[in-house]
Design a protein around this motif. Sequence first.
Motif, PDB file in Angstrom:
ATOM      1  N   LEU A  54       0.827  -1.200   0.000  1.00 53.06           N
ATOM      2  CA  LEU A  54       0.000   0.000   0.000  1.00 53.06           C
ATOM      3  C   LEU A  54       0.864   1.253   0.000  1.00 53.06           C
ATOM      4  O   LEU A  54       1.992   1.248   0.485  1.00 53.06           O
ATOM      5  CB  LEU A  54      -0.909   0.017   1.241  1.00 53.06           C
ATOM      6  N   SER A  55       0.287   2.341  -0.533  1.00 57.14           N
ATOM      7  CA  SER A  55       0.989   3.623  -0.528  1.00 57.14           C
ATOM      8  C   SER A  55      -0.034   4.736  -0.503  1.00 57.14           C
ATOM      9  O   SER A  55      -1.217   4.531  -0.829  1.00 57.14           O
ATOM     10  CB  SER A  55       1.868   3.768  -1.780  1.00 57.14           C
ATOM     11  N   TRP A  56       0.426   5.912  -0.124  1.00 58.72           N
ATOM     12  CA  TRP A  56      -0.463   7.058  -0.130  1.00 58.72           C
ATOM     13  C   TRP A  56      -0.969   7.344  -1.539  1.00 58.72           C
ATOM     14  O   TRP A  56      -2.149   7.643  -1.746  1.00 58.72           O
ATOM     15  CB  TRP A  56       0.235   8.284   0.445  1.00 58.72           C
ATOM     16  N   ALA A  57      -0.127   7.252  -2.547  1.00 56.97           N
ATOM     17  CA  ALA A  57      -0.527   7.539  -3.927  1.00 56.97           C
ATOM     18  C   ALA A  57      -1.646   6.597  -4.369  1.00 56.97           C
ATOM     19  O   ALA A  57      -2.620   7.020  -5.004  1.00 56.97           O
ATOM     20  CB  ALA A  57       0.669   7.426  -4.866  1.00 56.97           C
TER      21      ALA A  57
ATOM     22  N   GLY B  15      -7.941  -1.832  10.657  1.00 56.08           N
ATOM     23  CA  GLY B  15      -6.932  -1.747  11.702  1.00 56.08           C
ATOM     24  C   GLY B  15      -5.826  -2.768  11.512  1.00 56.08           C
ATOM     25  O   GLY B  15      -4.631  -2.474  11.697  1.00 56.08           O
ATOM     26  N   ILE B  16      -6.199  -3.985  11.125  1.00 58.78           N
ATOM     27  CA  ILE B  16      -5.213  -5.044  10.887  1.00 58.78           C
ATOM     28  C   ILE B  16      -4.323  -4.672   9.699  1.00 58.78           C
ATOM     29  O   ILE B  16      -3.094  -4.828   9.747  1.00 58.78           O
ATOM     30  CB  ILE B  16      -5.924  -6.386  10.639  1.00 58.78           C
ATOM     31  N   ILE B  17      -4.943  -4.174   8.637  1.00 60.00           N
ATOM     32  CA  ILE B  17      -4.185  -3.784   7.437  1.00 60.00           C
ATOM     33  C   ILE B  17      -3.168  -2.701   7.780  1.00 60.00           C
ATOM     34  O   ILE B  17      -1.984  -2.787   7.428  1.00 60.00           O
ATOM     35  CB  ILE B  17      -5.145  -3.299   6.335  1.00 60.00           C
ATOM     36  N   LEU B  18      -3.635  -1.669   8.480  1.00 63.05           N
ATOM     37  CA  LEU B  18      -2.743  -0.546   8.800  1.00 63.05           C
ATOM     38  C   LEU B  18      -1.658  -0.939   9.792  1.00 63.05           C
ATOM     39  O   LEU B  18      -0.519  -0.460   9.702  1.00 63.05           O
ATOM     40  CB  LEU B  18      -3.575   0.622   9.339  1.00 63.05           C
ATOM     41  N   SER B  19      -1.981  -1.801  10.747  1.00 58.00           N
ATOM     42  CA  SER B  19      -0.955  -2.231  11.709  1.00 58.00           C
ATOM     43  C   SER B  19       0.143  -3.017  11.001  1.00 58.00           C
ATOM     44  O   SER B  19       1.335  -2.858  11.304  1.00 58.00           O
ATOM     45  CB  SER B  19      -1.586  -3.063  12.826  1.00 58.00           C
ATOM     46  N   GLU B  20      -0.251  -3.861  10.028  1.00 56.55           N
ATOM     47  CA  GLU B  20       0.753  -4.601   9.263  1.00 56.55           C
ATOM     48  C   GLU B  20       1.622  -3.648   8.452  1.00 56.55           C
ATOM     49  O   GLU B  20       2.846  -3.834   8.347  1.00 56.55           O
ATOM     50  CB  GLU B  20       0.068  -5.623   8.351  1.00 56.55           C
ATOM     51  N   TRP B  21       0.996  -2.630   7.864  1.00 57.61           N
ATOM     52  CA  TRP B  21       1.767  -1.665   7.068  1.00 57.61           C
ATOM     53  C   TRP B  21       2.751  -0.898   7.955  1.00 57.61           C
ATOM     54  O   TRP B  21       3.922  -0.739   7.596  1.00 57.61           O
ATOM     55  CB  TRP B  21       0.810  -0.691   6.382  1.00 57.61           C
TER      56      TRP B  21
ATOM     57  N   GLU C 241       6.875   3.077   9.912  1.00 60.02           N
ATOM     58  CA  GLU C 241       6.469   4.463   9.694  1.00 60.02           C
ATOM     59  C   GLU C 241       5.091   4.711  10.299  1.00 60.02           C
ATOM     60  O   GLU C 241       4.350   3.789  10.632  1.00 60.02           O
ATOM     61  CB  GLU C 241       6.450   4.786   8.195  1.00 60.02           C
ATOM     62  N   GLU C 242       4.759   6.013  10.401  1.00 60.07           N
ATOM     63  CA  GLU C 242       3.454   6.421  10.909  1.00 60.07           C
ATOM     64  C   GLU C 242       2.367   6.093   9.882  1.00 60.07           C
ATOM     65  O   GLU C 242       2.625   6.015   8.674  1.00 60.07           O
ATOM     66  CB  GLU C 242       3.471   7.926  11.219  1.00 60.07           C
ATOM     67  N   ASN C 243       1.176   5.869  10.352  1.00 63.67           N
ATOM     68  CA  ASN C 243      -0.007   5.633   9.519  1.00 63.67           C
ATOM     69  C   ASN C 243      -0.110   6.713   8.436  1.00 63.67           C
ATOM     70  O   ASN C 243      -0.213   7.897   8.748  1.00 63.67           O
ATOM     71  CB  ASN C 243      -1.247   5.635  10.422  1.00 63.67           C
ATOM     72  N   PHE C 244      -0.100   6.324   7.174  1.00 59.22           N
ATOM     73  CA  PHE C 244      -0.125   7.316   6.096  1.00 59.22           C
ATOM     74  C   PHE C 244      -1.467   8.049   6.013  1.00 59.22           C
ATOM     75  O   PHE C 244      -1.547   9.134   5.441  1.00 59.22           O
ATOM     76  CB  PHE C 244       0.244   6.690   4.746  1.00 59.22           C
ATOM     77  N   LEU C 245      -2.521   7.482   6.587  1.00 61.28           N
ATOM     78  CA  LEU C 245      -3.793   8.206   6.640  1.00 61.28           C
ATOM     79  C   LEU C 245      -3.702   9.382   7.611  1.00 61.28           C
ATOM     80  O   LEU C 245      -4.373  10.403   7.416  1.00 61.28           O
ATOM     81  CB  LEU C 245      -4.920   7.263   7.057  1.00 61.28           C
ATOM     82  N   TYR C 246      -2.880   9.235   8.632  1.00 62.65           N
ATOM     83  CA  TYR C 246      -2.661  10.318   9.592  1.00 62.65           C
ATOM     84  C   TYR C 246      -1.748  11.390   8.996  1.00 62.65           C
ATOM     85  O   TYR C 246      -2.041  12.587   9.077  1.00 62.65           O
ATOM     86  CB  TYR C 246      -2.059   9.766  10.881  1.00 62.65           C
ATOM     87  N   THR C 247      -0.652  10.980   8.401  1.00 63.27           N
ATOM     88  CA  THR C 247       0.315  11.962   7.891  1.00 63.27           C
ATOM     89  C   THR C 247      -0.224  12.734   6.688  1.00 63.27           C
ATOM     90  O   THR C 247       0.236  13.839   6.409  1.00 63.27           O
ATOM     91  CB  THR C 247       1.632  11.274   7.507  1.00 63.27           C
TER      92      THR C 247
ATOM     93  N   ALA D  33     -15.103   5.936   5.388  1.00 61.10           N
ATOM     94  CA  ALA D  33     -14.507   5.537   6.663  1.00 61.10           C
ATOM     95  C   ALA D  33     -12.989   5.651   6.550  1.00 61.10           C
ATOM     96  O   ALA D  33     -12.369   4.953   5.744  1.00 61.10           O
ATOM     97  CB  ALA D  33     -14.912   4.105   7.004  1.00 61.10           C
ATOM     98  N   ILE D  34     -12.415   6.539   7.339  1.00 66.07           N
ATOM     99  CA  ILE D  34     -10.979   6.797   7.322  1.00 66.07           C
ATOM    100  C   ILE D  34     -10.418   6.510   8.716  1.00 66.07           C
ATOM    101  O   ILE D  34     -10.809   7.142   9.692  1.00 66.07           O
ATOM    102  CB  ILE D  34     -10.674   8.260   6.924  1.00 66.07           C
ATOM    103  N   HIS D  35      -9.494   5.564   8.799  1.00 67.42           N
ATOM    104  CA  HIS D  35      -8.932   5.133  10.087  1.00 67.42           C
ATOM    105  C   HIS D  35      -7.643   5.901  10.376  1.00 67.42           C
ATOM    106  O   HIS D  35      -6.569   5.325  10.576  1.00 67.42           O
ATOM    107  CB  HIS D  35      -8.686   3.631  10.069  1.00 67.42           C
ATOM    108  N   ALA D  36      -7.743   7.226  10.404  1.00 65.82           N
ATOM    109  CA  ALA D  36      -6.556   8.075  10.538  1.00 65.82           C
ATOM    110  C   ALA D  36      -6.131   8.284  11.980  1.00 65.82           C
ATOM    111  O   ALA D  36      -5.016   8.736  12.239  1.00 65.82           O
ATOM    112  CB  ALA D  36      -6.812   9.429   9.880  1.00 65.82           C
ATOM    113  N   ALA D  37      -6.999   7.980  12.951  1.00 67.90           N
ATOM    114  CA  ALA D  37      -6.660   8.227  14.356  1.00 67.90           C
ATOM    115  C   ALA D  37      -5.859   7.099  14.972  1.00 67.90           C
ATOM    116  O   ALA D  37      -5.423   7.192  16.122  1.00 67.90           O
ATOM    117  CB  ALA D  37      -7.937   8.453  15.173  1.00 67.90           C
ATOM    118  N   MET D  38      -5.644   6.053  14.226  1.00 74.71           N
ATOM    119  CA  MET D  38      -4.861   4.908  14.703  1.00 74.71           C
ATOM    120  C   MET D  38      -3.382   5.201  14.455  1.00 74.71           C
ATOM    121  O   MET D  38      -2.913   5.214  13.326  1.00 74.71           O
ATOM    122  CB  MET D  38      -5.303   3.650  13.952  1.00 74.71           C
TER     123      MET D  38
END
Length: 521
Positions: A255-258, A301-307, A313-319, A276-281
């Motif tokens: 996954l990537s931000w782009a 949450g599982i997807i983002l934790s694996e990434w 790096e920090e959650n790209f949805l947050y950054t 639904a945006i999981h940016a606070a994780m």
Amino acid sequence: MRNKVYIPGQINNIRVGMSQIVLSDTETVRPDGSKINKSNSPVTVYDTAGPYSGSPGIHAAGKGIDRIREEWYERRKDITRLEPPSGEPRGKDAFPVQPPVFRAREGKQITQMYYAKKRVVTPEMEYVAIRENQQVEAMGLKSYITPDFVRREIAAGRAIVPSNINHPEVEPMIIGRRFLVKVNTNINPYSRNAEETVGEMIRSCRWGTDTLIDLSSRDDCFHVREWLIRNCPVPVGTSPLYQALARAGGRPEELSWALFRDTLIEQARQGVDFMAIHAAMRKEHLLLTNSRLVNLVSRSGIILSEWMNTHGEENFLYTHFDEICEILKACDISLFLSSGLRPDAIYDANDPACIAELTEMRHLIEMAWKQHVQTIAEGPGHIPLHKIEANTKEHLYICKGVPFFTMGTTITDIAGVYGYIASAIGGAQAAWHGASLIGNGSMIPVGGREDLRAGIIAHKIAAHAADLAKGHPGAQVRDNALSKARREGRLNDIRRLTVDFSGGRHGVSAAEGQLTGQPFI
């Protein structure tokens, strides 16, 4: 019987559809044996089925439903119409008609929150005010819900109207604690074809769902979602991370931000009303889950934790949260700040990980409001009954009063296939204390169509119970009418006034899912 009625607006050129339950007369026998009939006033009720209310029939899905909102903004100077890419292949699976695509003009703001802060009552605001009141003032009851009250609640961030300008078919509805409690239904339509997807959507709307969340996780879902949105009268939401993951080959580390950004823009132009945006994780929160009995349940949450663990790096949805808001506001898409750390066990309710993510949501809400993005925040998953009130109030306080939604306030871990009952019990409690949107947390009903219906009806009952407890204007009208019918033995009226009349065996024929007009994929 039920009639479809349309109430005109007084500020804007709108017609608000509702259902009117026509009741039979009360028959009284005089001492001399003669009979006298006294008419009973019809009961006007909130209708989520749009053009599908009334008698079931054949629907030409290939034409879509009326684009009722398009004329409201077609002459506006703050939006621009995008031209489709030249030579773009439509393909045999595409929706037969390519609808126009709109977005805000450069430097312009078009969200309902922006207009509300500018003291403008939009057609959407007047529409939901009329809809929420269900004609109670015609019965001599008073209501505080005026178009300007709606405007003030949106301006304060306490309510949202999910209504992407690229979904003009949607009938505006409002989510907020001072309004009727709403019910969401999760669907995973891309395990089936477009005809089945549209049929399931129609049934869900007839049974009373207020919003639909598309949980598809395939890369080839675009065309089927197009059929869904073009035929759907209620707001449609997505979790864009699912489709982005599919485009990454199902590998979270790819996954990537782009990739996510391109998915976000595609869904925005298609007409998705809320995302639904999981940016606070945050990355720092992951360590807090180590002491849990059950780790993560949220798929996102599982997807983002694996990434985050893979890349360090920090959650790209947050950054990239500011950029996400810029995309959402361009089409007036509502932001659903979702919880990637919500607990999946009663033992883990209100644990430090859940509270840490909730606290982060407050910061993101403030960022979203700076761009006038309508925002709603997700609450807990599994939580025991005695902790719901405190949790709900804490959530509303931390998140600055934004609407609170909970997809499955499950009060016990032992419910199994009857999880929708545990969810409805918890949902009623959460809604009484301030939640605005409730629903079953499971992705796919275990028992197919019948379980889908049962889950929606259970949560409709829970939502209405909360409306009664909150004293919503006119909430008790239908209960009183049914009780009177019981006292007088009017069996047909009892049947018409029950919550399941429009969606159970009394109100749906085999024709309801029949679709025609164009070939389906």
